[in-house]
Design an enzyme around this catalytic site. Structure first.
Site, PDB file in Angstrom:
ATOM      1  N   ARG A  95      79.827  34.277   2.376  1.00 24.31           N
ATOM      2  CA  ARG A  95      78.981  33.060   2.424  1.00 24.31           C
ATOM      3  C   ARG A  95      79.859  31.842   2.138  1.00 24.31           C
ATOM      4  O   ARG A  95      79.708  30.791   2.762  1.00 24.31           O
ATOM      5  CB  ARG A  95      77.842  33.145   1.395  1.00 24.31           C
ATOM      6  CG  ARG A  95      77.002  31.877   1.355  1.00 24.31           C
ATOM      7  CD  ARG A  95      75.795  31.953   0.444  1.00 24.31           C
ATOM      8  NE  ARG A  95      75.024  30.714   0.548  1.00 24.31           N
ATOM      9  CZ  ARG A  95      73.826  30.519   0.029  1.00 24.31           C
ATOM     10  NH1 ARG A  95      73.234  31.477  -0.644  1.00 24.31           N
ATOM     11  NH2 ARG A  95      73.201  29.370   0.174  1.00 24.31           N
ATOM     12  N   ASN A 149      69.357  37.309   6.481  1.00 22.63           N
ATOM     13  CA  ASN A 149      69.685  36.203   7.380  1.00 22.63           C
ATOM     14  C   ASN A 149      70.898  36.529   8.235  1.00 22.63           C
ATOM     15  O   ASN A 149      71.589  37.508   7.962  1.00 22.63           O
ATOM     16  CB  ASN A 149      69.962  34.962   6.534  1.00 22.63           C
ATOM     17  CG  ASN A 149      68.698  34.158   6.310  1.00 22.63           C
ATOM     18  OD1 ASN A 149      67.874  34.008   7.210  1.00 22.63           O
ATOM     19  ND2 ASN A 149      68.542  33.662   5.093  1.00 22.63           N
ATOM     20  N   CYS A 172      60.660  35.149   6.940  1.00 24.48           N
ATOM     21  CA  CYS A 172      61.372  34.098   6.204  1.00 24.48           C
ATOM     22  C   CYS A 172      60.371  33.452   5.254  1.00 24.48           C
ATOM     23  O   CYS A 172      59.194  33.324   5.583  1.00 24.48           O
ATOM     24  CB  CYS A 172      61.881  33.058   7.199  1.00 24.48           C
ATOM     25  SG  CYS A 172      62.493  31.546   6.439  1.00 24.48           S
ATOM     26  N   ASP A 173      60.858  33.028   4.090  1.00 19.38           N
ATOM     27  CA  ASP A 173      59.929  32.432   3.132  1.00 19.38           C
ATOM     28  C   ASP A 173      59.833  30.905   3.238  1.00 19.38           C
ATOM     29  O   ASP A 173      59.056  30.282   2.540  1.00 19.38           O
ATOM     30  CB  ASP A 173      60.302  32.840   1.699  1.00 19.38           C
ATOM     31  CG  ASP A 173      61.746  32.483   1.342  1.00 19.38           C
ATOM     32  OD1 ASP A 173      62.306  31.559   1.947  1.00 19.38           O
ATOM     33  OD2 ASP A 173      62.303  33.132   0.442  1.00 19.38           O
ATOM     34  N   HIS A 202      64.074  29.087  11.013  1.00 19.00           N
ATOM     35  CA  HIS A 202      64.782  27.922  10.475  1.00 19.00           C
ATOM     36  C   HIS A 202      64.846  26.765  11.475  1.00 19.00           C
ATOM     37  O   HIS A 202      65.781  25.966  11.470  1.00 19.00           O
ATOM     38  CB  HIS A 202      66.192  28.297   9.977  1.00 19.00           C
ATOM     39  CG  HIS A 202      66.149  29.069   8.690  1.00 19.00           C
ATOM     40  ND1 HIS A 202      67.274  29.375   7.962  1.00 19.00           N
ATOM     41  CD2 HIS A 202      65.108  29.580   7.983  1.00 19.00           C
ATOM     42  CE1 HIS A 202      66.926  30.054   6.878  1.00 19.00           C
ATOM     43  NE2 HIS A 202      65.616  30.194   6.871  1.00 19.00           N
ATOM     44  N   TYR A 270      64.678  23.272   7.368  1.00 24.86           N
ATOM     45  CA  TYR A 270      65.966  23.525   8.028  1.00 24.86           C
ATOM     46  C   TYR A 270      66.174  22.660   9.265  1.00 24.86           C
ATOM     47  O   TYR A 270      67.303  22.540   9.748  1.00 24.86           O
ATOM     48  CB  TYR A 270      66.119  25.020   8.372  1.00 24.86           C
ATOM     49  CG  TYR A 270      66.526  25.830   7.158  1.00 24.86           C
ATOM     50  CD1 TYR A 270      67.865  26.078   6.869  1.00 24.86           C
ATOM     51  CD2 TYR A 270      65.574  26.312   6.271  1.00 24.86           C
ATOM     52  CE1 TYR A 270      68.233  26.794   5.744  1.00 24.86           C
ATOM     53  CE2 TYR A 270      65.940  27.032   5.141  1.00 24.86           C
ATOM     54  CZ  TYR A 270      67.273  27.274   4.888  1.00 24.86           C
ATOM     55  OH  TYR A 270      67.655  27.966   3.767  1.00 24.86           O
ATOM     56  N   ARG A 290      76.672  24.882  -1.135  1.00 23.48           N
ATOM     57  CA  ARG A 290      75.541  25.588  -1.746  1.00 23.48           C
ATOM     58  C   ARG A 290      76.004  26.897  -2.404  1.00 23.48           C
ATOM     59  O   ARG A 290      75.479  27.292  -3.436  1.00 23.48           O
ATOM     60  CB  ARG A 290      74.472  25.847  -0.670  1.00 23.48           C
ATOM     61  CG  ARG A 290      73.269  26.631  -1.156  1.00 23.48           C
ATOM     62  CD  ARG A 290      72.448  25.863  -2.172  1.00 23.48           C
ATOM     63  NE  ARG A 290      71.381  26.666  -2.724  1.00 23.48           N
ATOM     64  CZ  ARG A 290      70.887  26.530  -3.956  1.00 23.48           C
ATOM     65  NH1 ARG A 290      71.349  25.605  -4.764  1.00 23.48           N
ATOM     66  NH2 ARG A 290      69.904  27.309  -4.366  1.00 23.48           N
TER      67      ARG A 290
END
Ligand code: NAD
Ligand code: G6P
Ligand code: MN
Length: 471
Positions: A95, A149, A172-173, A202, A270, A290
């Site tokens: 990530r 994801n 997706c939340d 997103h 998003y 992030r």
């Protein structure tokens, strides 16, 4: 109300979201009775931290439950009714690369949007397909509910490999979080309404908020409320921001500003990355993205919490006690649980997943936001697109709410993004370097083929243990 007891496996047992999910399973044990919970991960160390916490909690609060954690697929996937999947292919180190490499070229680095999302997509598609095959080898009929994801790209790939698998769903939340942020402004909560939503994961928009009792569409009222009280809401959102690392607080403030610019629907947060690339770029830098906030924030907090509970060996009678929140009535829903969790940084993640499950096992036909094949839901979009839309969720099927024609602005954005995601999945399946270049170039955040080439070169290097050999 079903009396059956279910078996659940959580894949990505060492995920930062797993402790919260297990707590919710504990709290809703009347509504969703379980005979077995298993954690599965490939990283023994991460999973042990979370797994040991689970041992203490379930022993004290869940009578008769069989619980263990494992890295063995056969032990994990036999006799499963529900597989909740939240894996991060390549882990947090990757990530970091997904987010930092683009910043070398002054380009947005994000885990799901833009070039970082494409790099993650290649890893995730490969590992998710393998995982689904592994689960299916042992449990043909299990519901596989996937959060991993980049969900849009994963959904495009799983659609192609498992076209007839009706019990494999990607969710997706985020849209749910958007509803939770805005509905209270007009005195509503999620269970009051059936929303109409469309988009790719997103990248989407709510267009209607239908009252479940009366059929009244609350959207015009919400939009008017936001417009009429803009300054006050802006201040309210601003006051909630806890500091420069409060990513979601800042995101929701930017989201409100996006609603002022496009005041006719309720967008996904998003969309900001695509519509305001400069502002999004400036929020982070090559030294801090992030990733750093999550490592210092959620990951530290959650793992600390797990270790403290495991060390204490008990929760009852301590500050971690859950007693007042469990053993709810038979038909409890997540509405019956106060949103305050023991540790900070919880969101709707677990709650939303369990809501879907409750709708499935009780054939409730509640709405859920799920990725399904278009097949006419949005009449002027490609029928093969994996759209994220509102569906009525029952024991046997998901019934998408029709959207109709999509307006020109949204249509153009989605077609561009779909071409990019489709090309990426083609590239992965065919090991095709040209399509990889096309996918990166097609992306609205990259756009330039020279930049795409540089990004691909760096990502190939960073992902040499994960990416296939593109030719
Ligand atoms: P994390 O890195 O904390 O946890 C992921 C876990 O998955 C790790 O313990 C890792 O070892 C494990 N893992 C990696 N590859 C695996 C594999 N092939 N099989 C089994 N386990 C594997 O990540 P996180 O922040 O908790 O997020 C987990 C996943 O959920 C990510 O993909 C994230 O993007 C996704 N997520 C999605 C949503 C959504 O709205 N769709 C919301 C939150 C998180
Ligand atoms: C939202 C999105 C997820 C994403 C997560 C990232 O919930 O819907 O898809 O994974 O945020 O959150 P983080 O706190 O890890 O940046
Ligand atoms: Mn998401």
């Amino acid at each position: 109300m079903s009396k059956k007891k279910y078996s659940v496996v959580i894949c990505g047992g060492g995920s930062t979201y797993t402790p919260d999910m297990m707590e919710l399973l504990c709290m809703l044990q009347k509504a969703f009775p379980l005979k077995k919970v298993v954690l599965y991960d490939i990283d023994e160390e991460r999973q042990r931290i979370v797994g040991e916490f689970g041992k203490v909690m379930f022993k004290e609060y869940y009578e008769g439950l069989e619980y263990y954690y494992t890295t063995n697929k056969e032990d994990a996937f036999q006799d499963v009714d529900f597989a909740f999947v939240q894996i991060r292919a390549g882990g947090m180190d990757q990530r970091n690369n997904d987010e930092k490499i683009p910043y070398k070229y002054n380009t947005i680095g994000q885990e799901t949007c833009g070039p970082g999302g494409l790099a993650y997509g290649v890893r995730s598609v490969i590992q998710m397909i393998q995982l689904v095959k592994d689960i299916r080898q042992y449990s043909q009929d299990a519901w596989i509910i996937n959060y991993s994801n980049p969900a849009a790209i994963v959904a495009e790939a799983t659609k192609r490999v498992f076209p007839n698998d009706k019990r494999l769903i990607n969710i997706c939340d985020m849209p749910t979080s958007v509803l939770d942020a805005y509905l209270p402004l007009i005195g509503l909560k999620r269970s009051d309404i059936q929303p109409v939503y469309f988009g790719l994961n997103h990248f989407g928009w709510f267009t209607r908020l239908i009252d479940r009792q009366t059929g009244y569409d609350h959207m015009p009222d919400l939009l008017k409320y936001v417009q009429d009280n803009y300054e006050q809401i802006h201040q309210q959102f601003k006051n909630k921001i806890t500091g420069p690392d409060d990513h979601w607080g800042i995101t929701f403030l930017n989201h409100l500003e996006m609603m002022r610019d496009f005041p006719y629907s309720l967008p996904n947060t998003y969309n900001l990355y695509y519509l305001y690339p400069n502002k999004s770029l400036e929020h982070y830098s090559i030294n801090r993205t992030r990733y750093d906030e999550v490592i210092e924030g959620r990951e530290t907090t959650v793992f600390q919490y797990c270790k403290q509970v495991a060390e204490l060996g008990k929760m009852k009678g301590t500050k971690y006690d859950l007693s007042h929140r469990i053993n709810l009535k038979d038909n409890a829903t997540t509405d019956d649980i106060d949103s305050q969790t023991v540790y900070a940084d919880n969101d709707v993640h677990a709650a939303y997943l369990v809501e879907l499950v409750l709708s499935i096992i009780n054939n409730k036909q509640d709405f859920g936001l799920v990725m399904v094949k278009n097949d006419g839901i949005c009449k002027n979009l490609d029928n093969d697109m994996m759209l994220e839309v509102s569906c009525l969720v029952g024991a046997n099927e998901l019934m998408p709410l029709q959207v109709g024609e999509v307006p020109a602005f949204e249509k153009g954005l989605l077609e561009n993004q779909y071409a990019c995601e489709k090309l990426l999945v083609d590239a992965i399946f065919e090991r095709n370097d040209l399509k990889l270049l096309q996918a990166f170039t097609e992306n609205r955040i990259v756009r330039d083929a020279d930049l795409a080439k540089k990004l691909i070169k760096d990502f190939k290097e960073a992902n040499k243990d994960y990416w296939p050999n593109f030719k």
